[in-house]
Design a protein around this motif. Structure first.
Motif, PDB file in Angstrom:
ATOM      1  N   CYS A 199       0.850  -1.192   0.000  1.00 18.02           N
ATOM      2  CA  CYS A 199       0.000   0.000   0.000  1.00 18.02           C
ATOM      3  C   CYS A 199       0.888   1.244   0.000  1.00 18.02           C
ATOM      4  O   CYS A 199       1.806   1.362   0.812  1.00 18.02           O
ATOM      5  CB  CYS A 199      -0.899  -0.005   1.227  1.00 18.02           C
ATOM      6  N   LYS A 200       0.604   2.153  -0.924  1.00 18.91           N
ATOM      7  CA  LYS A 200       1.368   3.391  -1.043  1.00 18.91           C
ATOM      8  C   LYS A 200       0.427   4.579  -0.897  1.00 18.91           C
ATOM      9  O   LYS A 200      -0.761   4.477  -1.175  1.00 18.91           O
ATOM     10  CB  LYS A 200       2.070   3.442  -2.398  1.00 18.91           C
ATOM     11  N   TYR A 201       0.995   5.709  -0.478  1.00 17.93           N
ATOM     12  CA  TYR A 201       0.211   6.946  -0.453  1.00 17.93           C
ATOM     13  C   TYR A 201       1.130   8.121  -0.703  1.00 17.93           C
ATOM     14  O   TYR A 201       2.348   8.054  -0.528  1.00 17.93           O
ATOM     15  CB  TYR A 201      -0.548   7.123   0.868  1.00 17.93           C
ATOM     16  N   VAL A 202       0.499   9.223  -1.117  1.00 18.56           N
ATOM     17  CA  VAL A 202       1.204  10.480  -1.326  1.00 18.56           C
ATOM     18  C   VAL A 202       0.221  11.624  -1.112  1.00 18.56           C
ATOM     19  O   VAL A 202      -0.971  11.477  -1.393  1.00 18.56           O
ATOM     20  CB  VAL A 202       1.839  10.542  -2.739  1.00 18.56           C
ATOM     21  N   LYS A 203       0.707  12.706  -0.584  1.00 17.67           N
ATOM     22  CA  LYS A 203      -0.098  13.912  -0.455  1.00 17.67           C
ATOM     23  C   LYS A 203      -0.166  14.569  -1.832  1.00 17.67           C
ATOM     24  O   LYS A 203       0.817  14.551  -2.580  1.00 17.67           O
ATOM     25  CB  LYS A 203       0.546  14.854   0.563  1.00 17.67           C
ATOM     26  N   LEU A 204      -1.325  15.128  -2.169  1.00 15.48           N
ATOM     27  CA  LEU A 204      -1.513  15.799  -3.449  1.00 15.48           C
ATOM     28  C   LEU A 204      -1.521  17.319  -3.279  1.00 15.48           C
ATOM     29  O   LEU A 204      -1.962  17.827  -2.248  1.00 15.48           O
ATOM     30  CB  LEU A 204      -2.837  15.366  -4.092  1.00 15.48           C
ATOM     31  N   LYS A 205      -1.055  18.010  -4.307  1.00 19.06           N
ATOM     32  CA  LYS A 205      -1.140  19.474  -4.313  1.00 19.06           C
ATOM     33  C   LYS A 205      -2.587  19.891  -4.530  1.00 19.06           C
ATOM     34  O   LYS A 205      -3.450  19.076  -4.883  1.00 19.06           O
ATOM     35  CB  LYS A 205      -0.240  20.042  -5.418  1.00 19.06           C
ATOM     36  N   MET A 263      -4.710  18.704  -7.432  1.00 17.73           N
ATOM     37  CA  MET A 263      -5.098  17.287  -7.398  1.00 17.73           C
ATOM     38  C   MET A 263      -4.437  16.435  -8.480  1.00 17.73           C
ATOM     39  O   MET A 263      -4.794  15.268  -8.645  1.00 17.73           O
ATOM     40  CB  MET A 263      -6.620  17.122  -7.485  1.00 17.73           C
ATOM     41  N   ILE A 264      -3.458  16.987  -9.220  1.00 21.73           N
ATOM     42  CA  ILE A 264      -2.788  16.187 -10.246  1.00 21.73           C
ATOM     43  C   ILE A 264      -1.279  16.127 -10.045  1.00 21.73           C
ATOM     44  O   ILE A 264      -0.588  15.399 -10.753  1.00 21.73           O
ATOM     45  CB  ILE A 264      -3.101  16.681 -11.677  1.00 21.73           C
ATOM     46  N   GLU A 265      -0.773  16.880  -9.068  1.00 18.97           N
ATOM     47  CA  GLU A 265       0.662  16.858  -8.784  1.00 18.97           C
ATOM     48  C   GLU A 265       0.900  16.339  -7.369  1.00 18.97           C
ATOM     49  O   GLU A 265       0.115  16.604  -6.461  1.00 18.97           O
ATOM     50  CB  GLU A 265       1.252  18.265  -8.896  1.00 18.97           C
ATOM     51  N   LEU A 266       2.011  15.629  -7.220  1.00 22.34           N
ATOM     52  CA  LEU A 266       2.387  15.114  -5.911  1.00 22.34           C
ATOM     53  C   LEU A 266       2.974  16.228  -5.063  1.00 22.34           C
ATOM     54  O   LEU A 266       3.688  17.087  -5.561  1.00 22.34           O
ATOM     55  CB  LEU A 266       3.416  13.992  -6.062  1.00 22.34           C
ATOM     56  N   ASP A 267       2.665  16.211  -3.775  1.00 23.79           N
ATOM     57  CA  ASP A 267       3.158  17.217  -2.839  1.00 23.79           C
ATOM     58  C   ASP A 267       4.017  16.535  -1.774  1.00 23.79           C
ATOM     59  O   ASP A 267       3.705  16.557  -0.594  1.00 23.79           O
ATOM     60  CB  ASP A 267       1.983  17.958  -2.203  1.00 23.79           C
TER      61      ASP A 267
END
Length: 156
Positions: free
Chosen positions: A22-28, A31-35
Motif C-alpha cells: 500500500c502506497k500513499y502520497v499527499k496531493l497538491k 489534485m494532479i501533482e504530488l506534494d
C-alpha cells in the motif's frame, strides 16, 4: 492500481493505491501533482484496493486482503498513520476471487460497497456491484459485514 483519493477536513488531499504493498502520497491543491514523497504503509495482509475515510475523528483504511480476497481494516488518528490493524470485516465474495471495498455514511446509515460474481454468467472477470449495511461497535470498531443477496432497502 485501484486508487482512492481522500480529502481531509483541513482540505489536504491524499492518494492511496497499491498491489501487494500500500502506497500513499499527499496531493497538491490542483489534485494532479504530488506534494511530497511516496510512502509505503505496512498493513497486515494487504493485497490491493485501499479505501480511506474518516468517521468520528478516526481514520479507517479498508482494503482487500490475502487471495482469494477478503476485506480487512486498520485505524489511525492521522490520514498517514501509524495504522493499527483491527481485523476482518468481510469474507471472500461469492463466485469471485476479488472483493474491493468502499464505505460511506448516508442519511444516518453506513453502507458497505463491494463486488461479487453472483449474477448469471458472473465470475472473476464479470463482477457485479453489491451494497450491504455496515455497523460499528460502541468503541468504533467495525462489525463483520453480512453479505446478502438482497442488499439494502431503498434509500430515499
Amino acid at each position: 492500481i485501484d486508487p482512492t483519493v481522500f480529502i481531509d477536513d483541513d482540505g489536504e488531499a491524499y492518494l492511496y493505491w497499491g498491489n501487494k504493498s500500500c502506497k500513499y502520497v499527499k496531493l497538491k491543491d490542483n489534485m494532479i501533482e504530488l506534494d511530497g514523497p511516496i510512502s509505503i504503509v505496512d498493513l497486515e495482509n494487504f493485497e490491493e484496493a485501499p479505501w480511506l475515510y474518516k468517521r468520528n475523528g478516526t481514520y479507517y483504511l479498508v482494503y482487500a486482503a490475502l487471495f482469494p480476497e477478503c476485506v480487512d481494516y486498520a485505524t489511525s488518528d492521522s490520514p498517514t498513520g501509524p495504522w493499527t490493524y483491527r481485523g476482518r470485516i468481510a469474507d471472500p465474495a461469492y463466485n469471485s476471487t476479488t472483493i474491493h471495498p468502499a464505505i460511506i455514511d448516508y442519511h444516518g446509515n453506513s453502507y458497505f460497497f463491494y463486488h461479487n460474481g453472483a449474477l448469471p454468467t458472473g465470475g472473476d472477470h464479470r463482477r457485479s456491484i453489491c451494497i450491504d449495511y455496515l455497523y460499528y461497535n460502541p468503541d468504533g470498531t467495525i462489525k463483520k459485514v453480512k453479505q446478502t443477496t438482497g442488499g439494502v432497502k431503498a434509500v430515499k
